[in-house]
Design a protein around this motif. Structure first.
Motif, PDB file in Angstrom:
ATOM      1  N   SER A 120     -26.720  20.341  -8.181  1.00 17.58           N
ATOM      2  CA  SER A 120     -27.207  20.970  -6.963  1.00 17.58           C
ATOM      3  C   SER A 120     -27.903  19.940  -6.074  1.00 17.58           C
ATOM      4  N   ASN A 121     -28.691  19.068  -6.693  1.00 16.06           N
ATOM      5  CA  ASN A 121     -29.362  18.013  -5.920  1.00 16.06           C
ATOM      6  C   ASN A 121     -28.346  17.062  -5.297  1.00 16.06           C
ATOM      7  N   TRP A 122     -27.303  16.723  -6.049  1.00 17.39           N
ATOM      8  CA  TRP A 122     -26.259  15.836  -5.515  1.00 17.39           C
ATOM      9  C   TRP A 122     -25.563  16.498  -4.322  1.00 17.39           C
ATOM     10  N   THR A 123     -25.299  17.823  -4.448  1.00 15.84           N
ATOM     11  CA  THR A 123     -24.643  18.548  -3.363  1.00 15.84           C
ATOM     12  C   THR A 123     -25.529  18.583  -2.123  1.00 15.84           C
ATOM     13  N   THR A 124     -26.825  18.725  -2.326  1.00 15.02           N
ATOM     14  CA  THR A 124     -27.745  18.731  -1.190  1.00 15.02           C
ATOM     15  C   THR A 124     -27.675  17.412  -0.427  1.00 15.02           C
ATOM     16  N   GLU A 125     -27.619  16.307  -1.155  1.00 13.20           N
ATOM     17  CA  GLU A 125     -27.497  15.002  -0.497  1.00 13.20           C
ATOM     18  C   GLU A 125     -26.172  14.891   0.246  1.00 13.20           C
ATOM     19  N   LYS A 126     -25.133  15.474  -0.314  1.00 16.84           N
ATOM     20  CA  LYS A 126     -23.835  15.465   0.351  1.00 16.84           C
ATOM     21  C   LYS A 126     -23.908  16.220   1.682  1.00 16.84           C
ATOM     22  N   VAL A 127     -24.566  17.371   1.672  1.00 18.44           N
ATOM     23  CA  VAL A 127     -24.699  18.166   2.898  1.00 18.44           C
ATOM     24  C   VAL A 127     -25.520  17.398   3.936  1.00 18.44           C
ATOM     25  N   GLY A 151     -28.303  29.280   0.857  1.00 18.44           N
ATOM     26  CA  GLY A 151     -27.802  28.063   0.219  1.00 18.44           C
ATOM     27  C   GLY A 151     -26.665  28.315  -0.744  1.00 18.44           C
ATOM     28  N   GLY A 152     -25.977  29.465  -0.588  1.00 20.98           N
ATOM     29  CA  GLY A 152     -24.853  29.772  -1.464  1.00 20.98           C
ATOM     30  C   GLY A 152     -23.551  29.210  -0.946  1.00 20.98           C
ATOM     31  N   PHE A 153     -22.432  29.827  -1.362  1.00 24.47           N
ATOM     32  CA  PHE A 153     -21.110  29.337  -0.973  1.00 24.47           C
ATOM     33  C   PHE A 153     -20.952  29.322   0.546  1.00 24.47           C
ATOM     34  N   LEU A 154     -21.169  30.479   1.163  1.00 22.79           N
ATOM     35  CA  LEU A 154     -20.942  30.597   2.602  1.00 22.79           C
ATOM     36  C   LEU A 154     -21.903  29.730   3.397  1.00 22.79           C
ATOM     37  N   GLY A 155     -23.192  29.775   3.057  1.00 24.81           N
ATOM     38  CA  GLY A 155     -24.165  28.994   3.806  1.00 24.81           C
ATOM     39  C   GLY A 155     -23.892  27.507   3.740  1.00 24.81           C
ATOM     40  N   SER A 156     -23.521  27.006   2.556  1.00 23.80           N
ATOM     41  CA  SER A 156     -23.262  25.569   2.399  1.00 23.80           C
ATOM     42  C   SER A 156     -21.980  25.155   3.114  1.00 23.80           C
ATOM     43  N   GLU A 157     -20.957  26.005   3.071  1.00 24.30           N
ATOM     44  CA  GLU A 157     -19.712  25.685   3.771  1.00 24.30           C
ATOM     45  C   GLU A 157     -19.925  25.634   5.279  1.00 24.30           C
ATOM     46  N   ILE A 207     -29.561  23.143  11.006  1.00 26.62           N
ATOM     47  CA  ILE A 207     -30.584  23.246   9.975  1.00 26.62           C
ATOM     48  C   ILE A 207     -30.107  24.240   8.927  1.00 26.62           C
ATOM     49  N   GLN A 208     -30.305  23.903   7.652  1.00 24.51           N
ATOM     50  CA  GLN A 208     -30.022  24.837   6.568  1.00 24.51           C
ATOM     51  C   GLN A 208     -31.272  25.003   5.719  1.00 24.51           C
ATOM     52  N   MET A 209     -31.680  26.252   5.521  1.00 28.10           N
ATOM     53  CA  MET A 209     -32.855  26.518   4.685  1.00 28.10           C
ATOM     54  C   MET A 209     -32.506  27.555   3.628  1.00 28.10           C
ATOM     55  N   PHE A 210     -33.136  27.435   2.461  1.00 35.17           N
ATOM     56  CA  PHE A 210     -32.890  28.357   1.355  1.00 35.17           C
ATOM     57  C   PHE A 210     -34.066  28.306   0.391  1.00 35.17           C
ATOM     58  N   PRO A 211     -34.262  29.356  -0.403  1.00 37.07           N
ATOM     59  CA  PRO A 211     -35.421  29.389  -1.323  1.00 37.07           C
ATOM     60  C   PRO A 211     -35.240  28.535  -2.569  1.00 37.07           C
ATOM     61  N   GLU A 212     -34.017  28.137  -2.912  1.00 34.36           N
ATOM     62  CA  GLU A 212     -33.780  27.334  -4.113  1.00 34.36           C
ATOM     63  C   GLU A 212     -34.177  25.871  -3.868  1.00 34.36           C
ATOM     64  N   LYS A 213     -34.157  25.078  -4.930  1.00 34.14           N
ATOM     65  CA  LYS A 213     -34.506  23.665  -4.810  1.00 34.14           C
ATOM     66  C   LYS A 213     -33.386  22.840  -4.179  1.00 34.14           C
ATOM     67  N   GLY A 214     -32.149  23.311  -4.332  1.00 34.41           N
ATOM     68  CA  GLY A 214     -31.027  22.564  -3.771  1.00 34.41           C
ATOM     69  C   GLY A 214     -29.881  23.498  -3.421  1.00 34.41           C
ATOM     70  N   ASN A 215     -28.878  22.955  -2.738  1.00 29.61           N
ATOM     71  CA  ASN A 215     -27.683  23.720  -2.386  1.00 29.61           C
ATOM     72  C   ASN A 215     -26.999  24.262  -3.634  1.00 29.61           C
ATOM     73  N   MET A 216     -26.516  25.474  -3.537  1.00 31.62           N
ATOM     74  CA  MET A 216     -25.822  26.130  -4.637  1.00 31.62           C
ATOM     75  C   MET A 216     -26.707  26.195  -5.878  1.00 31.62           C
ATOM     76  N   GLY A 217     -28.015  26.340  -5.644  1.00 33.55           N
ATOM     77  CA  GLY A 217     -28.971  26.296  -6.747  1.00 33.55           C
ATOM     78  C   GLY A 217     -28.798  27.419  -7.746  1.00 33.55           C
ATOM     79  N   LYS A 218     -28.235  28.560  -7.347  1.00 30.26           N
ATOM     80  CA  LYS A 218     -28.023  29.660  -8.286  1.00 30.26           C
ATOM     81  C   LYS A 218     -26.749  29.493  -9.102  1.00 30.26           C
ATOM     82  N   VAL A 219     -25.916  28.534  -8.721  1.00 29.54           N
ATOM     83  CA  VAL A 219     -24.623  28.360  -9.381  1.00 29.54           C
ATOM     84  C   VAL A 219     -24.558  27.046 -10.145  1.00 29.54           C
ATOM     85  N   LEU A 220     -24.915  25.959  -9.489  1.00 33.54           N
ATOM     86  CA  LEU A 220     -24.763  24.634 -10.089  1.00 33.54           C
ATOM     87  C   LEU A 220     -25.993  24.260 -10.908  1.00 33.54           C
ATOM     88  N   PRO A 221     -25.798  23.486 -11.962  1.00 31.83           N
ATOM     89  CA  PRO A 221     -26.960  22.940 -12.679  1.00 31.83           C
ATOM     90  C   PRO A 221     -27.773  22.077 -11.724  1.00 31.83           C
TER      91      PRO A 221
END
Length: 647
Positions: A385-392, A344-350, A367-381
Motif C-alpha cells: 500500500s505504501n509503495w502504491t501511494t508513492e506511485k500515485v 483510497g479504494g479502487f475507484l478513488g486511486s484509479e 488531491i487524494q485523501m483517505f482515512p487509511e495509511k496508504g492507497n488501497m489500504g483495506k486491500v493491500l498489505p
C-alpha cells in the motif's frame, strides 16, 4: 328476385297443407256414399251441394290471399332495400373529402371511377388513412440508440405500435453488465426468446471499467461524445457491448417473429408484485413476466458531512458511477483549478492517477485523501500500500493519508474541507469515491430477503430469490461454497453471474461455483488482478520478482487481444503454464522494488485470496488454489506455478 324466392319458400308449406285438406274432404265424400270411388269427376271438386264445394272455395281464397300478401311483402322489402342502399350511397357521398371512397362503391357502381389517392383504399372508409392527416409520432429512436439515431421502421406509425408490451417472457430489471450477460445467455439457449431490459439510464448496457481507466487516457477530444477509447494494446473499441442495431424497439417486441432483446431506457421499476408476476414502472405502466432477473446494481455512497452541507456543496460534488458522471467530471476537470478525491479504494486511486496525468497537461491540482495509511489500504498489505501511494504521487497527485473529514463548507465559491485533526483543504470540486450501496429498493414490495451483513438480495446456489426470480451482479448476496456468503462488486462477477442466471432462467439449474476475479490499473504501467477475499486485515505472504517490459497492463492486453482482461479469463482462454524450476527468493522486504509478484491471503492457514501484481493471464491457477482449499507448507513453492521468475 332473391327476395321473391325466399317468400315462396315460406309460403310453399302452407299451400301443400291446403291441398292435403282438399284431398281429405274428397275422400270423406266417397265414404259417405257407401263406397270408395275409383275416380273423382273434375266438376265434383268445384260444384255440387255435396263433396266439399264450400271448402274448395275457401281453399282458393286462402291461396289467392297468400299470393297477394307475398307479392306485397316482396315488393315492400325490395323497395326498402333500395331506399336503404340509396341512403348509404348518399351518406358516403356527403362525407368530407379527406375520407377515401369505399371499396363497396367501386364494386356496386362500376360506372363511377375511383378517386386517385396516396393511400390504398380499405374495405371500410373509416380505417383508410388520409394523406392530409399527420401521422402519429414515431418511437423515440434515441432512446435505444444513444450513439447514432436511426429512422423509425416503415409501417410503424399506427398508434397501437407505440404501446409497450403488457407481457414479456423474460424481464430483466437493470441495464448493466449482468443484465446484458443474462440477455445474451438467454438468447443463446432460446434463440426465439423475447427479452425486455428496463433501465433507469438513458443508454443501453455498457461496461463501466473504462469510465475510470482507459477513457481518461484517450487523445480524442470528442471522447465524451463517442465514448470510444484506445485500449492499452492500441485497439479501439466502444464502451457499449453492442451497437444500436443489435436491439429492437420495446414497442416491437410483441410482434417480433424471431424474438430479440429490447431496452426500455429512462424507466424505473417502483413496485414488484411477486404473486401476480408483474411490475409497475414510474409512469404507472404495468408489465407482467414469466421469468424475471433483478440486476439493479448499486448507487455510490456519499459522506454524511457532504449531504448535510447544503445544496451549494452538493453542486460541487460528483458521485462517480455512470456515463453521465464521466462526462460531467471530464468537463469539470477542464474548467477548475483544483479537484479533491475522497477515497483510497479502487475507484478513488484509479481516478487519482487518471486526473494526475491530466494535471501535467494543464494547470490542475489533484488531491487524494483517505482515512487509511496508504492507497488501497483495506486491500493491500501495508508495504505494498505504501509503495502504491508513492506511485500515485509520482503521477502528480497530492496524497493526504489518515484524513477524516469533519465538515465541508462553500466559501467564496471554494470548498473548504475541515479534517478532524485540524488540517484544512481548499478545493474547487470534490469526487466522493467511498463505496457502493446495493440497490434493494424492490425488496420491500417484492417481499425479498436482504442480507443484514453484506447487503443485497439473498439468493440460493442457483442465484434464485424466488421460484421465478433471479438476482445477479452487485445486488446479489450469494453463498460461496469455499468462502461462505459474499457480495461482489466487480465486472467479472457481473459477467459470470449474469450469464449463469440467464442459463438458469431457461432451465439449466446450475449452481454458482465460479470464483470471480477483479482487476485494477494505476495507468498503463501498473496493474493487478485479484480473486477471493483480499482483506489487508488477514495474514499475507508475498513473493516478488523483478519486472520486465512485458509485465504491464499494456503488454497483457497486447498478448490477450482484449482490453477487458476478464473477458478472456472467463472464457477459459487464459493459459496455465507449467511450474517454473527456478528457485524462488526469500520473502520480500519493504525496501524492495515490487515489480511483479503474488500475494497470498490466509485464513486458518488456508489461502482464501490471491493478488497477482503485474502478473497476467494466470487466473485459472489462482482459482484452482482457492478451490482446493489446502494448507501449504511453503508458499514460495506455490508461487512457482505462476512463473513469476521467468524472463
Amino acid at each position: 328476385m332473391l327476395k321473391c324466392r325466399t317468400v315462396w319458400k315460406k309460403l310453399a308449406p302452407l299451400a301443400r297443407s291446403s291441398s292435403t285438406v282438399c284431398r281429405q274432404n274428397v275422400r270423406r265424400a266417397g265414404l259417405n256414399g257407401g263406397r270408395i270411388p275409383t275416380c273423382v269427376p273434375a266438376a265434383h271438386m268445384s260444384t255440387g251441394p255435396a263433396g266439399g264445394g264450400r271448402e274448395n272455395q275457401l281453399y282458393i281464397l286462402l291461396v289467392g290471399a297468400t299470393c297477394v300478401g307475398g307479392g306485397v311483402y316482396a315488393y315492400q322489402t325490395i323497395k326498402g332495400d333500395g331506399q336503404r342502399y340509396q341512403d348509404r350511397i348518399d351518406e358516403i357521398s356527403s362525407r368530407p373529402s379527406k375520407q377515401q371512397p369505399s371499396a363497396l362503391i367501386q364494386l356496386e357502381s362500376t360506372a363511377v371511377e375511383a378517386t386517385e389517392t396516396e393511400a390504398v383504399p380499405e374495405p371500410e372508409p373509416q380505417a383508410a388513412p388520409s394523406p392530409e392527416e399527420p401521422s402519429p409520432p414515431a418511437p423515440d429512436a434515441e432512446a435505444l440508440a444513444p450513439v447514432e439515431t436511426t429512422e423509425p421502421p416503415p409501417g410503424d406509425s399506427s398508434p397501437a405500435s407505440l404501446k409497450l408490451p403488457s407481457h414479456t417472457p423474460y424481464l430483466l430489471i437493470g441495464g448493466g453488465t449482468a443484465s446484458f450477460a443474462a440477455a445474451r445467455s438467454i438468447r443463446a439457449r432460446d434463440p426465439g426468446a423475447k427479452v425486455l431490459i428496463v433501465t433507469d439510464e438513458p443508454v443501453p448496457p455498457y461496461m463501466r471499467p473504462p469510465l475510470s481507466k482507459e477513457l481518461w487516457f484517450s487523445d480524442d477530444p470528442s471522447v465524451t461524445e463517442t465514448l470510444r477509447f484506445k485500449q492499452w494494446n492500441g485497439k479501439e473499441r466502444s464502451i457499449y457491448f453492442q451497437p444500436p442495431s443489435f436491439y429492437i424497439n420495446a414497442e416491437e417486441l410483441d410482434g417480433a417473429e424471431n424474438g430479440g432483446v429490447a431496452v426500455l431506457t429512462g424507466r424505473t421499476v417502483v413496485h414488484m408484485d411477486v404473486r401476480g408476476n408483474k411490475i409497475k414502472l414510474d409512469d404507472d405502466t404495468e408489465i407482467s413476466y414469466d421469468k424475471c432477473l433483478i440486476a439493479t446494481g448499486g448507487a455510490p455512497r456519499n459522506l454524511q458531512v457532504i449531504e448535510r452541507a447544503g445544496e451549494e456543496v452538493m453542486k460541487k460534488t460528483t458521485l462517480f458511477r455512470k456515463v453521465e458522471d464521466f462526462k460531467s467530471l471530464d468537463k469539470v476537470s477542464r474548467n477548475v483549478k483544483s479537484i479533491t478525491i475522497i477515497g483510497g479504494g479502487f475507484l478513488g486511486s484509479e481516478l487519482a492517477c487518471a486526473l494526475g496525468r491530466r494535471s501535467t497537461e494543464c494547470d490542475l491540482e489533484v488531491i487524494q485523501m483517505f482515512p487509511e495509511k496508504g492507497n488501497m489500504g483495506k486491500v493491500l498489505p501495508e508495504y505494498l500500500s505504501n509503495w502504491t501511494t508513492e506511485k500515485v504521487k509520482r503521477e502528480g497527485v497530492k496524497v493526504i493519508s489518515e484524513a477524516l473529514v469533519k465538515s465541508v463548507v462553500c466559501k467564496d465559491d471554494k470548498l473548504e474541507i475541515q479534517l478532524k485533526d485540524g488540517r484544512l483543504v481548499k478545493t474547487d470540486h470534490i469526487v466522493a469515491a467511498v463505496g457502493l450501496e446495493p440497490n434493494v429498493d424492490l425488496a420491500k414490495s417484492a417481499g425479498l430477503e436482504v442480507d443484514s451483513d453484506f447487503g443485497g438480495f439473498r439468493v440460493n446456489a442457483e442465484l434464485q430469490a424466488r421460484s421465478n426470480i433471479w438476482v445477479a451482479g452487485d445486488a446479489a448476496c450469494f453463498y460461496d461454497i469455499r468462502l461462505g456468503r459474499r457480495r461482489v462488486e466487480h465486472h467479472d462477477h457481473a459477467v459470470v453471474s449474469g450469464r449463469l442466471a440467464g442459463e438458469n432462467m431457461t432451465g439449466a439449474n446450475k449452481p454458482y461455483w465460479h470464483q470471480s476475479m477483479f482487476w485494477s490499473d494505476l495507468g498503463p504501467d501498473v496493474g493487478y488482478e485479484a480473486i477471493g477475499i483480499v482483506d489487508s486485515s488477514l495474514p499475507t505472504v508475498g513473493v516478488f520478482a523483478k519486472a520486465t517490459a512485458k509485465d504491464t497492463p499494456k503488454a497483457a492486453t497486447e498478448q490477450s487481444g482484449t482490453g477487458i482482461r476478464s473477458e478472456s479469463e472467463t472464457e477459459d482462454t487464459a493459459t496455465s503454464p507449467v511450474a517454473s524450476s527456478t528457485s524462488a527468493p526469500a520473502l520480500v522486504q519493504q525496501k524492495d522494488e515490487y515489480g511483479k509478484g503474488v500475494i497470498f491471503y490466509l485464513r486458518d492457514k488456508v489461502v482464501v485470496g490471491i493478488i497477482l501484481w503485474n502478473v497476467f493471464n494466470r487466473m485459472p491457477i489462482a482459482r484452482k488454489i482457492i478451490k482446493d482449499g489446502e494448507e501449504h507448507a511453503d508458499l514460495n513453492e506455490v508461487a512457482k506455478l505462476f512463473n513469476i521468475h521467468d524472463d
